[in-house]
Design a protein around this motif. Structure first.
Motif, PDB file in Angstrom:
ATOM      1  N   GLY A 220       0.840  -1.208  -0.128  1.00  0.00           N
ATOM      2  CA  GLY A 220       0.058   0.032  -0.120  1.00  0.00           C
ATOM      3  C   GLY A 220       0.691   1.240  -0.101  1.00  0.00           C
ATOM      4  N   ILE A 221       0.360   2.648  -0.469  1.00  0.00           N
ATOM      5  CA  ILE A 221       0.988   3.654  -0.568  1.00  0.00           C
ATOM      6  C   ILE A 221       0.147   4.600   0.181  1.00  0.00           C
ATOM      7  N   GLN A 222       0.683   5.558   0.840  1.00  0.00           N
ATOM      8  CA  GLN A 222       0.100   6.684   1.478  1.00  0.00           C
ATOM      9  C   GLN A 222       0.956   7.984   1.313  1.00  0.00           C
ATOM     10  N   GLY A 223      -0.011   9.144   0.743  1.00  0.00           N
ATOM     11  CA  GLY A 223       0.722  10.372   0.528  1.00  0.00           C
ATOM     12  C   GLY A 223       0.198  11.300   1.495  1.00  0.00           C
ATOM     13  N   ILE A 224       0.977  12.176   2.067  1.00  0.00           N
ATOM     14  CA  ILE A 224       0.594  13.167   3.022  1.00  0.00           C
ATOM     15  C   ILE A 224       0.858  14.469   2.507  1.00  0.00           C
ATOM     16  N   SER A 225      -0.232  15.274   2.643  1.00  0.00           N
ATOM     17  CA  SER A 225      -0.058  16.704   2.174  1.00  0.00           C
ATOM     18  C   SER A 225       0.135  16.726   0.580  1.00  0.00           C
ATOM     19  N   PHE A 226       1.181  17.333  -0.166  1.00  0.00           N
ATOM     20  CA  PHE A 226       1.150  17.380  -1.313  1.00  0.00           C
ATOM     21  C   PHE A 226       1.657  15.974  -2.111  1.00  0.00           C
ATOM     22  N   GLY A 227       2.313  15.297  -1.271  1.00  0.00           N
ATOM     23  CA  GLY A 227       2.796  14.084  -1.376  1.00  0.00           C
ATOM     24  C   GLY A 227       1.291  13.059  -1.753  1.00  0.00           C
ATOM     25  N   ALA A 231       0.812   9.983  -4.537  1.00  0.00           N
ATOM     26  CA  ALA A 231       0.554   8.712  -4.274  1.00  0.00           C
ATOM     27  C   ALA A 231      -0.812   8.571  -5.510  1.00  0.00           C
ATOM     28  N   ALA A 232      -1.471   9.344  -5.413  1.00  0.00           N
ATOM     29  CA  ALA A 232      -2.403   9.225  -6.412  1.00  0.00           C
ATOM     30  C   ALA A 232      -2.255   8.660  -8.019  1.00  0.00           C
ATOM     31  N   HIS A 233      -0.947   9.625  -8.512  1.00  0.00           N
ATOM     32  CA  HIS A 233      -0.504   9.350  -9.777  1.00  0.00           C
ATOM     33  C   HIS A 233       0.183   7.909  -9.816  1.00  0.00           C
ATOM     34  N   LEU A 234       0.758   7.533  -8.608  1.00  0.00           N
ATOM     35  CA  LEU A 234       1.410   6.016  -8.574  1.00  0.00           C
ATOM     36  C   LEU A 234       0.290   4.988  -8.821  1.00  0.00           C
ATOM     37  N   ALA A 235      -0.697   5.371  -7.781  1.00  0.00           N
ATOM     38  CA  ALA A 235      -1.551   4.279  -7.911  1.00  0.00           C
ATOM     39  C   ALA A 235      -2.248   3.979  -9.206  1.00  0.00           C
ATOM     40  N   ALA A 236      -2.401   5.118  -9.965  1.00  0.00           N
ATOM     41  CA  ALA A 236      -3.213   4.884 -11.320  1.00  0.00           C
ATOM     42  C   ALA A 236      -2.217   4.537 -12.345  1.00  0.00           C
ATOM     43  N   ALA A 237      -0.794   4.597 -12.201  1.00  0.00           N
ATOM     44  CA  ALA A 237       0.153   4.200 -13.104  1.00  0.00           C
ATOM     45  C   ALA A 237       0.651   2.838 -12.766  1.00  0.00           C
TER      46      ALA A 237
END
Length: 364
Positions: A220-227, A231-237
């Motif tokens: 799993g991945i979690q991006g906090i604030s601007f990150g 995270a959304a881009h990586l989850a999509a790709a």
């Protein structure tokens, strides 16, 4: 990242007021500072000492506590004091928006103190482009059930999220606290910055997890604030991502109006050319018509977040399968939910456990 709220802290000089807005008590505690240290920092910074000096003195005091405790055989106390020192140094370097020699020195000290937390925290480094990406691996007591990679945004990175890692390892999950391009030593020491292909850098942490024989199960991945945008881009790709949490991120990033926030963003991109910064931000725009998130998504939002409105984050939801997307809103929540840290970490820890270990059930 600073809020840029001109109405806060009017009694203080503008720079000090901005530092107090960017690093309120709730954020200091969320990222692991001792409560008494946090109160001393906010009471003294900008009054008796500059922010960075006040924070560094607090770190030195905690390191002396650690030395004395270790001398007397009190290893648990020593480790805790070192964690408090690492957190104080994290916030000391945040006083500098640009990559000055002082900022680099303070972050190097933070890295050295965090490295002394072994075996609880393990330094990892990954060759990437012409430099090295860094991070911190935290393992649970037994074999990991799954692994979560966590990263921050423009100003808080890596070991700033040790309390998040604590919540995950307590649930049997391994946690890798990443310093991706534009973050931490990856940027300050190795000159790796954010560009239109920044997710290639964050994908290298997925490669590392896959290659480590100690780490099994889903990722799993979690991006906090601007990150959260990364995270959304990586989850999509990347189909290897089994679940994603986005916490307080804009889907359509822009160059901020306020100077301190602009300086932070320029430092992340590695240039003072605001046209180039704007070009990179435009290249990172998240388009739900093109970027589809096919794994479970948890979106977190605070109703009092001055940096990311709910509308700013809606494109992430539009990119996901409605049956696999969950939203949690705290009406009084600050940016990234500093003021609900314990509940937030429990929620995301349980959510990752359910979705990465096959325990989730369909939503009603």
């Amino acid at each position: 990242m600073t809020t840029g709220d001109p109405g806060a802290g009017d009694a203080l000089p503008p720079l000090i007021a901005a530092q107090h807005r960017a690093m309120p008590f709730t954020r200091l505690i969320d990222c692991g500072m001792d409560q008494a240290d946090a109160r001393r920092l906010l009471a003294g910074a900008g009054v008796a000492l500059p922010w960075q000096d006040a924070a560094a003195i607090l770190a030195d005091t905690q390191l002396e506590r650690a030395r004395l405790a270790e001398t007397n055989g009190h290893d648990v106390t020593a480790r805790q004091a070192r964690r408090y020192a690492a957190a104080a140094l994290m916030f000391a370097q945040m006083a500098y928006q640009t990559d000055t020699a002082e900022k680099r020195e303070l972050y190097a000290r933070h890295t050295a103190v965090t490295s002394a937390l072994v075996p609880d925290v393990e330094r990892v480094e990954i060759p990437y482009r012409d430099g090295v990406l860094g991070g911190w691996l935290c393992l649970p007591a037994g074999p990991p059930r799954a692994t979560v990679i966590v990263w921050g945004g423009l100003s808080g990175w890596g070991a700033a999220y040790l309390p998040v890692a604590d919540a995950y390892t307590a649930r049997g999950l391994a946690c890798l606290l990443a310093e991706g391009p534009g973050q931490g030593q990856s940027r300050l020491q190795h000159g790796l910055y954010v560009d239109e292909r920044v997710t290639d850098g964050f994908a290298r942490f997925v490669d590392l997890v896959e290659a480590d024989p100690r780490l099994g199960g889903a990722i799993g991945i979690q991006g906090i604030s601007f990150g959260g945008l990364f995270a959304a881009h990586l989850a999509a790709a990347d189909p290897r991502v089994g679940a994603v949490v986005v916490n307080g991120a804009p889907a359509v990033p822009t160059v901020p109006e306020f100077r301190t926030a602009r300086e932070q963003m320029a430092a992340v991109v590695g240039t003072d050319d605001l046209d180039r910064v704007a070009e990179v931000m435009d290249g990172l725009r998240f388009d739900p018509d093109k970027d589809r998130i096919r794994c479970p998504l948890l979106l977190l939002h605070g109703g009092r977040d001055p940096l990311a409105t709910y509308e700013d984050q809606e494109p992430f939801l539009h990119a996901a399968d409605p049956a696999a997307a969950t939203v949690r809103i705290w009406p009084d929540g600050e940016h990234t939910l500093y003021n609900h840290a314990a509940e937030r970490n429990a929620l995301t820890g349980d959510w990752f456990t359910d979705h990465l270990t096959g325990r989730s059930t369909p939503k009603g």
